[in-house]
Design an enzyme around this catalytic site. Structure first.
Site, PDB file in Angstrom:
ATOM      1  N   GLU A  18       0.874  -1.116  -0.127  1.00 39.25           N
ATOM      2  CA  GLU A  18       0.150   0.173  -0.001  1.00 39.25           C
ATOM      3  C   GLU A  18       0.929   1.178  -0.007  1.00 39.25           C
ATOM      4  O   GLU A  18       1.927   1.506   0.837  1.00 39.25           O
ATOM      5  CB  GLU A  18      -0.639   0.089   1.082  1.00 39.25           C
ATOM      6  CG  GLU A  18      -1.818   1.097   1.296  1.00 39.25           C
ATOM      7  CD  GLU A  18      -2.956   0.944   2.538  1.00 39.25           C
ATOM      8  OE1 GLU A  18      -3.286  -0.275   2.389  1.00 39.25           O
ATOM      9  OE2 GLU A  18      -2.899   1.738   3.600  1.00 39.25           O
ATOM     10  N   GLY A 124     -13.236   6.595   6.035  1.00 41.25           N
ATOM     11  CA  GLY A 124     -12.060   7.666   6.188  1.00 41.25           C
ATOM     12  C   GLY A 124     -12.095   7.940   7.543  1.00 41.25           C
ATOM     13  O   GLY A 124     -13.176   7.747   8.453  1.00 41.25           O
ATOM     14  N   TYR A 178     -10.646  -4.918  11.763  1.00 43.73           N
ATOM     15  CA  TYR A 178      -9.766  -4.488  12.925  1.00 43.73           C
ATOM     16  C   TYR A 178      -9.801  -5.469  13.950  1.00 43.73           C
ATOM     17  O   TYR A 178     -10.525  -5.766  14.686  1.00 43.73           O
ATOM     18  CB  TYR A 178     -10.360  -3.128  13.536  1.00 43.73           C
ATOM     19  CG  TYR A 178     -10.631  -2.015  12.547  1.00 43.73           C
ATOM     20  CD1 TYR A 178      -9.589  -0.981  12.411  1.00 43.73           C
ATOM     21  CD2 TYR A 178     -11.564  -1.879  11.801  1.00 43.73           C
ATOM     22  CE1 TYR A 178      -9.623  -0.226  11.327  1.00 43.73           C
ATOM     23  CE2 TYR A 178     -11.671  -1.133  10.764  1.00 43.73           C
ATOM     24  CZ  TYR A 178     -10.611   0.061  10.536  1.00 43.73           C
ATOM     25  OH  TYR A 178     -10.859   0.853   9.706  1.00 43.73           O
TER      26      TYR A 178
HETATM   27  P1  FAD Z   1     -16.788   1.684   8.946  1.00 49.56           P
HETATM   28  O1  FAD Z   1     -16.808   0.090   8.586  1.00 49.56           O
HETATM   29  O2  FAD Z   1     -17.838   2.459   8.577  1.00 49.56           O
HETATM   30  O3  FAD Z   1     -16.741   1.485  10.441  1.00 49.56           O
HETATM   31  C1  FAD Z   1     -16.355   2.656  11.355  1.00 49.56           C
HETATM   32  C2  FAD Z   1     -17.070   2.566  12.857  1.00 49.56           C
HETATM   33  O4  FAD Z   1     -18.558   2.855  12.537  1.00 49.56           O
HETATM   34  C3  FAD Z   1     -16.544   0.944  13.184  1.00 49.56           C
HETATM   35  O5  FAD Z   1     -16.471   1.518  14.661  1.00 49.56           O
HETATM   36  C4  FAD Z   1     -17.876   0.422  13.023  1.00 49.56           C
HETATM   37  O6  FAD Z   1     -18.165  -0.713  14.051  1.00 49.56           O
HETATM   38  C5  FAD Z   1     -19.168   1.540  13.142  1.00 49.56           C
HETATM   39  N1  FAD Z   1     -20.107   1.339  12.206  1.00 49.56           N
HETATM   40  C6  FAD Z   1     -20.071   0.588  10.882  1.00 49.56           C
HETATM   41  N2  FAD Z   1     -21.307   0.708  10.382  1.00 49.56           N
HETATM   42  C7  FAD Z   1     -22.121   1.270  11.198  1.00 49.56           C
HETATM   43  C8  FAD Z   1     -23.324   1.640  11.115  1.00 49.56           C
HETATM   44  N3  FAD Z   1     -24.516   1.485  10.130  1.00 49.56           N
HETATM   45  N4  FAD Z   1     -24.030   2.246  12.515  1.00 49.56           N
HETATM   46  C9  FAD Z   1     -23.494   2.415  13.577  1.00 49.56           C
HETATM   47  N5  FAD Z   1     -21.950   2.132  13.618  1.00 49.56           N
HETATM   48  C10 FAD Z   1     -21.313   1.800  12.522  1.00 49.56           C
HETATM   49  N6  FAD Z   1      -8.454   6.173   6.004  1.00 49.56           N
HETATM   50  C11 FAD Z   1      -8.088   7.105   5.028  1.00 49.56           C
HETATM   51  O7  FAD Z   1      -8.608   8.175   5.131  1.00 49.56           O
HETATM   52  N7  FAD Z   1      -7.655   6.658   3.557  1.00 49.56           N
HETATM   53  C12 FAD Z   1      -7.381   5.322   3.570  1.00 49.56           C
HETATM   54  O8  FAD Z   1      -6.602   5.222   2.291  1.00 49.56           O
HETATM   55  C13 FAD Z   1      -7.456   4.348   4.414  1.00 49.56           C
HETATM   56  N8  FAD Z   1      -6.979   3.073   3.913  1.00 49.56           N
HETATM   57  C14 FAD Z   1      -7.194   2.012   4.935  1.00 49.56           C
HETATM   58  C15 FAD Z   1      -6.905   0.755   4.625  1.00 49.56           C
HETATM   59  C16 FAD Z   1      -7.066  -0.219   5.603  1.00 49.56           C
HETATM   60  C17 FAD Z   1      -6.837  -1.601   5.251  1.00 49.56           C
HETATM   61  C18 FAD Z   1      -7.520   0.303   7.041  1.00 49.56           C
HETATM   62  C19 FAD Z   1      -7.722  -0.900   7.844  1.00 49.56           C
HETATM   63  C20 FAD Z   1      -7.788   1.430   7.285  1.00 49.56           C
HETATM   64  C21 FAD Z   1      -7.761   2.436   6.131  1.00 49.56           C
HETATM   65  N9  FAD Z   1      -8.228   3.780   6.414  1.00 49.56           N
HETATM   66  C22 FAD Z   1      -7.930   4.714   5.737  1.00 49.56           C
HETATM   67  C23 FAD Z   1      -8.515   4.175   7.956  1.00 49.56           C
HETATM   68  C24 FAD Z   1     -10.302   4.051   8.067  1.00 49.56           C
HETATM   69  O9  FAD Z   1     -10.691   5.158   7.205  1.00 49.56           O
HETATM   70  C25 FAD Z   1     -10.485   4.380   9.357  1.00 49.56           C
HETATM   71  O10 FAD Z   1      -9.916   3.400  10.274  1.00 49.56           O
HETATM   72  C26 FAD Z   1     -11.995   4.860   9.865  1.00 49.56           C
HETATM   73  O11 FAD Z   1     -11.959   5.000  10.965  1.00 49.56           O
HETATM   74  C27 FAD Z   1     -12.910   3.647   9.602  1.00 49.56           C
HETATM   75  O12 FAD Z   1     -13.253   3.041   8.277  1.00 49.56           O
HETATM   76  P2  FAD Z   1     -14.067   2.019   7.863  1.00 49.56           P
HETATM   77  O13 FAD Z   1     -14.060   1.836   6.571  1.00 49.56           O
HETATM   78  O14 FAD Z   1     -13.341   0.507   8.894  1.00 49.56           O
HETATM   79  O15 FAD Z   1     -15.520   2.302   8.626  1.00 49.56           O
END
Ligand code: FAD
Length: 318
Positions: A18, A124, A178
């Site tokens: 990455e 994000g 996570y």
């Molecule tokens: P989600 O899956 O939306 O989850 C976020 C939180 O909300 C979790 O606590 C989940 O349990 C909770 N949740 C999910 N859905 C709901 C719902 N419907 N109602 C209530 N709660 C809910 N960040 C960047 O800015 N740019 C990047 O390029 C980037 N790349 C990444 C690559 C990897 C492999 C990883 C692991 C992380 C990356 N991140 C990046 C960080 C990521 O954006 C953050 O960790 C962010 O806070 C959560 O993203 P997510 O897609 O896991 O969120």
């Protein structure tokens, strides 16, 4: 080719990477010099991160000024450039935060035209800047909604419902997981519930947050399977290269750095930290490879050398 196809066809663990786009105004050739090194390790695909706008405060003679800046633009362009220059598949990261659904749809149309078949759908991070949403536009709040939007397009369903002859796209969607739970989640079970929602919406594989104790990954995979999540779960790894990361990594990524590793780094000279980081990652990789994980995904900074040393030490014939 799609990430899921690479995973399904692989006879052994794949190695992927990455990278992050250069700072605004930066030189893409610097990134190419990193990729020139990475391609020697024959990655099937390379992920390119995405970054939303952030707020900055600047002291000026007339007082503090608020500035909104997107520091690292260019994710789609970089993916296209890599595909064009190296003929390697890329996985652009797409974010909910900072982008309207309409902007996301436009980005997906561009990716589709460029022949880029993969995306990692993410919410994000909180950038302390909430972009005002223009009247009549909407945003995806959680990653699951972004997955749904992409899968809708894969089914020929765009935001404008009465589009004539709308062509379905064909993206393979990955999502984040996570092992030590997402920091906002009250517990791992709740986090797994939402992770499962992303899979049910159509995501085909999971890439994990970095971890320094394999136990966290193995436990996470076990819990996912118990939850009914069947898709491949790719472990994400990072090599520690500086003492300051003992503070920045837990702060930024909300993960544990084990006692043994911390103590070893604290007791070492700063020029020896890379050796310790390589040795630690080597032990992690050995165990992961012995357990036939689908791929190992490395979070890379600009310095590829420690990773090259690690791969050489693993004697992993690429
Ligand atoms: P989600 O899956 O939306 O989850 C976020 C939180 O909300 C979790 O606590 C989940 O349990 C909770 N949740 C999910 N859905 C709901 C719902 N419907 N109602 C209530 N709660 C809910 N960040 C960047 O800015 N740019 C990047 O390029 C980037 N790349 C990444 C690559 C990897 C492999 C990883 C692991 C992380 C990356 N991140 C990046 C960080 C990521 O954006 C953050 O960790 C962010 O806070 C959560 O993203 P997510 O897609 O896991 O969120």
């Amino acid at each position: 080719m799609k990430v899921i196809e690479y995973l399904e066809k692989a006879k052994r663990t794949l190695i992927s990477f990455e990278i992050i786009p250069p700072l605004r105004g930066g030189d893409i050739n610097q990134l190419f010099s990193v990729i020139d090194e990475l391609i020697k390790l024959k990655p099937p695909f390379i992920d390119v991160t995405s970054h939303a706008a952030e707020v900055y405060y600047e002291e000026t003679p007339t007082g503090i000024r608020k500035k909104i800046k997107r520091k690292r633009p260019g994710t789609i362009g970089i993916c296209a450039a890599i595909k064009n220059k190296y003929n390697i598949d890329t996985v652009p990261h797409l974010l909910c935060r900072g982008f309207t659904k309409e902007e996301t749809e436009d980005a997906l149309i561009e990716l589709n035209y460029l022949g880029i078949e993969n995306v990692l759908a993410l919410r994000g991070d909180d950038t302390s800047y909430k972009k005002p949403i223009p009247l009549g536009k909407t945003c995806n709040e959680y990653a699951v909604e972004l997955v749904q939007q992409i899968i809708n397009m894969n089914n020929g369903k765009y935001l404008e419902e009465d589009l004539l002859d709308a062509k379905p796209t064909d993206f393979c969607v990955g999502v984040a997981g996570y092992p030590e739970k997402h920091f906002e989640s009250p517990n791992l079970k709740t986090d797994l519930f939402y992770l499962n929602e992303k899979i049910k919406a159509g995501a085909e594989y999971i890439v994990t947050q970095m971890f320094f104790k394999n136990e966290h990954y193995f436990n996470f995979v076990k819990k996912c399977r118990e939850f009914g999540i069947k898709v491949p779960i790719i472990p994400g790894l990072k090599l520690i290269t500086s003492k300051s990361q003992l503070k920045t990594i837990p702060k930024e990524f909300h993960i544990e750095i084990p006692d043994e590793l911390t103590e070893e780094i604290l007791a070492s000279k700063k020029e020896n930290v890379i050796d310790i980081g390589v040795e630690w990652a080597y032990k992690q990789c050995e165990e992961l490879l012995n357990n036939n994980v689908p791929a190992i995904h490395f979070y890379i900074l600009q310095n590829v050398e420690p990773l090259r040393r690690l791969i050489k030490k693993l004697n992993y014939n690429i």
